[in-house]
Design a protein around this motif. Structure first.
Motif, short mmCIF file in Angstrom:
data_model
loop_
_atom_site.label_atom_id
_atom_site.label_comp_id
_atom_site.label_asym_id
_atom_site.label_seq_id
_atom_site.Cartn_x
_atom_site.Cartn_y
_atom_site.Cartn_z
N ARG A 3 -43.70 26.07 -32.38
CA ARG A 3 -43.59 24.72 -31.80
C ARG A 3 -43.45 23.67 -32.89
O ARG A 3 -42.68 22.73 -32.77
CB ARG A 3 -44.82 24.44 -30.94
CG ARG A 3 -44.74 23.12 -30.21
CD ARG A 3 -45.92 22.89 -29.36
NE ARG A 3 -45.76 23.67 -28.13
CZ ARG A 3 -46.62 23.68 -27.14
NH1 ARG A 3 -47.72 22.96 -27.23
NH2 ARG A 3 -46.41 24.39 -26.07
N ILE A 4 -44.18 23.85 -33.97
CA ILE A 4 -44.10 22.90 -35.09
C ILE A 4 -42.72 22.96 -35.73
O ILE A 4 -42.13 21.92 -36.05
CB ILE A 4 -45.20 23.21 -36.13
CG1 ILE A 4 -46.57 22.92 -35.54
CG2 ILE A 4 -44.98 22.40 -37.40
CD1 ILE A 4 -47.72 23.35 -36.40
N LEU A 5 -42.17 24.16 -35.90
CA LEU A 5 -40.84 24.29 -36.49
C LEU A 5 -39.77 23.68 -35.58
O LEU A 5 -38.80 23.10 -36.07
CB LEU A 5 -40.53 25.77 -36.75
CG LEU A 5 -41.33 26.42 -37.87
CD1 LEU A 5 -41.01 27.90 -37.97
CD2 LEU A 5 -41.09 25.74 -39.19
N ASN A 6 -39.94 23.77 -34.29
CA ASN A 6 -38.98 23.18 -33.37
C ASN A 6 -39.07 21.66 -33.37
O ASN A 6 -38.08 20.97 -33.15
CB ASN A 6 -39.20 23.69 -31.94
CG ASN A 6 -38.77 25.13 -31.78
OD1 ASN A 6 -37.98 25.65 -32.57
ND2 ASN A 6 -39.29 25.80 -30.77
N ALA A 7 -40.24 21.12 -33.62
CA ALA A 7 -40.44 19.67 -33.61
C ALA A 7 -40.10 19.02 -34.95
O ALA A 7 -39.92 17.81 -35.01
CB ALA A 7 -41.87 19.35 -33.23
N SER A 8 -39.98 19.79 -35.99
CA SER A 8 -39.74 19.23 -37.32
C SER A 8 -38.48 18.36 -37.41
O SER A 8 -38.54 17.26 -37.96
CB SER A 8 -39.67 20.34 -38.37
OG SER A 8 -40.92 20.95 -38.50
N LEU A 11 -39.21 15.00 -35.76
CA LEU A 11 -40.12 14.18 -36.56
C LEU A 11 -39.40 13.58 -37.77
O LEU A 11 -39.64 12.42 -38.12
CB LEU A 11 -41.33 15.00 -37.00
CG LEU A 11 -42.26 15.45 -35.88
CD1 LEU A 11 -43.34 16.38 -36.43
CD2 LEU A 11 -42.87 14.27 -35.18
N ALA A 12 -38.54 14.36 -38.40
CA ALA A 12 -37.77 13.85 -39.54
C ALA A 12 -36.85 12.72 -39.10
O ALA A 12 -36.71 11.72 -39.80
CB ALA A 12 -36.98 14.98 -40.18
N LEU A 13 -36.23 12.85 -37.95
CA LEU A 13 -35.34 11.82 -37.44
C LEU A 13 -36.11 10.54 -37.14
O LEU A 13 -35.66 9.44 -37.46
CB LEU A 13 -34.63 12.32 -36.17
CG LEU A 13 -33.61 11.38 -35.56
CD1 LEU A 13 -32.47 11.14 -36.54
CD2 LEU A 13 -33.09 11.97 -34.27
N LEU A 14 -37.28 10.66 -36.55
CA LEU A 14 -38.11 9.49 -36.27
C LEU A 14 -38.55 8.80 -37.55
O LEU A 14 -38.58 7.57 -37.63
CB LEU A 14 -39.31 9.89 -35.42
CG LEU A 14 -39.01 10.27 -33.97
CD1 LEU A 14 -40.28 10.79 -33.30
CD2 LEU A 14 -38.44 9.10 -33.21
N ALA A 15 -38.90 9.58 -38.56
CA ALA A 15 -39.32 9.00 -39.83
C ALA A 15 -38.16 8.24 -40.48
O ALA A 15 -38.33 7.15 -41.02
CB ALA A 15 -39.83 10.09 -40.76
N LEU A 16 -36.97 8.81 -40.41
CA LEU A 16 -35.80 8.16 -40.98
C LEU A 16 -35.48 6.86 -40.24
O LEU A 16 -35.18 5.84 -40.85
CB LEU A 16 -34.59 9.10 -40.92
CG LEU A 16 -33.29 8.57 -41.52
CD1 LEU A 16 -33.47 8.28 -43.00
CD2 LEU A 16 -32.17 9.58 -41.31
N ALA A 17 -35.57 6.88 -38.94
CA ALA A 17 -35.32 5.68 -38.15
C ALA A 17 -36.35 4.59 -38.48
O ALA A 17 -36.02 3.41 -38.56
CB ALA A 17 -35.36 6.00 -36.66
N GLY A 18 -37.59 4.99 -38.69
CA GLY A 18 -38.64 4.03 -39.06
C GLY A 18 -38.35 3.39 -40.40
O GLY A 18 -38.55 2.19 -40.58
N CYS A 19 -37.86 4.15 -41.35
CA CYS A 19 -37.53 3.60 -42.67
C CYS A 19 -36.40 2.59 -42.56
O CYS A 19 -36.44 1.55 -43.21
CB CYS A 19 -37.12 4.72 -43.62
SG CYS A 19 -38.48 5.79 -44.12
N GLN A 20 -35.41 2.88 -41.75
CA GLN A 20 -34.29 1.96 -41.58
C GLN A 20 -34.77 0.66 -40.95
O GLN A 20 -34.32 -0.42 -41.31
CB GLN A 20 -33.19 2.60 -40.73
CG GLN A 20 -32.50 3.75 -41.42
CD GLN A 20 -31.77 3.34 -42.69
OE1 GLN A 20 -31.27 2.23 -42.80
NE2 GLN A 20 -31.75 4.22 -43.65
N THR A 21 -35.69 0.76 -40.01
CA THR A 21 -36.21 -0.43 -39.34
C THR A 21 -36.99 -1.30 -40.31
O THR A 21 -36.83 -2.52 -40.33
CB THR A 21 -37.11 -0.02 -38.16
OG1 THR A 21 -36.35 0.79 -37.28
CG2 THR A 21 -37.63 -1.20 -37.41
N VAL A 22 -37.81 -0.69 -41.13
CA VAL A 22 -38.61 -1.44 -42.09
C VAL A 22 -37.70 -2.09 -43.13
O VAL A 22 -37.90 -3.25 -43.51
CB VAL A 22 -39.66 -0.53 -42.77
CG1 VAL A 22 -40.33 -1.22 -43.93
CG2 VAL A 22 -40.68 -0.09 -41.74
#
Length: 47
Positions: A3-8, A11-22
């Motif tokens: 499940r963790i490998l499927n969600a990785s 999670l990476a996409l969300l982190a990247l989107a957060g960086c762009q927003t900041v």
């Protein structure tokens, strides 16, 4: 574990989107600060 490998990727996409927003917010604040500095310099020059 699987499940963790499927969600990785998600999670990476969300982190990247957060960086762009900041980064965008930082650019906006920088532009606002520059505008305030210009206006204050013009006001001081007009005195």
């Amino acid at each position: 574990m699987r499940r963790i490998l499927n969600a990785s990727p998600l999670l990476a996409l969300l982190a990247l989107a957060g960086c762009q927003t900041v980064q965008g917010a930082g650019n906006d604040l920088q532009s606002a600060g520059q505008a305030i500095s210009r206006e204050s310099q013009e006001a001081q020059a007009g005195m």
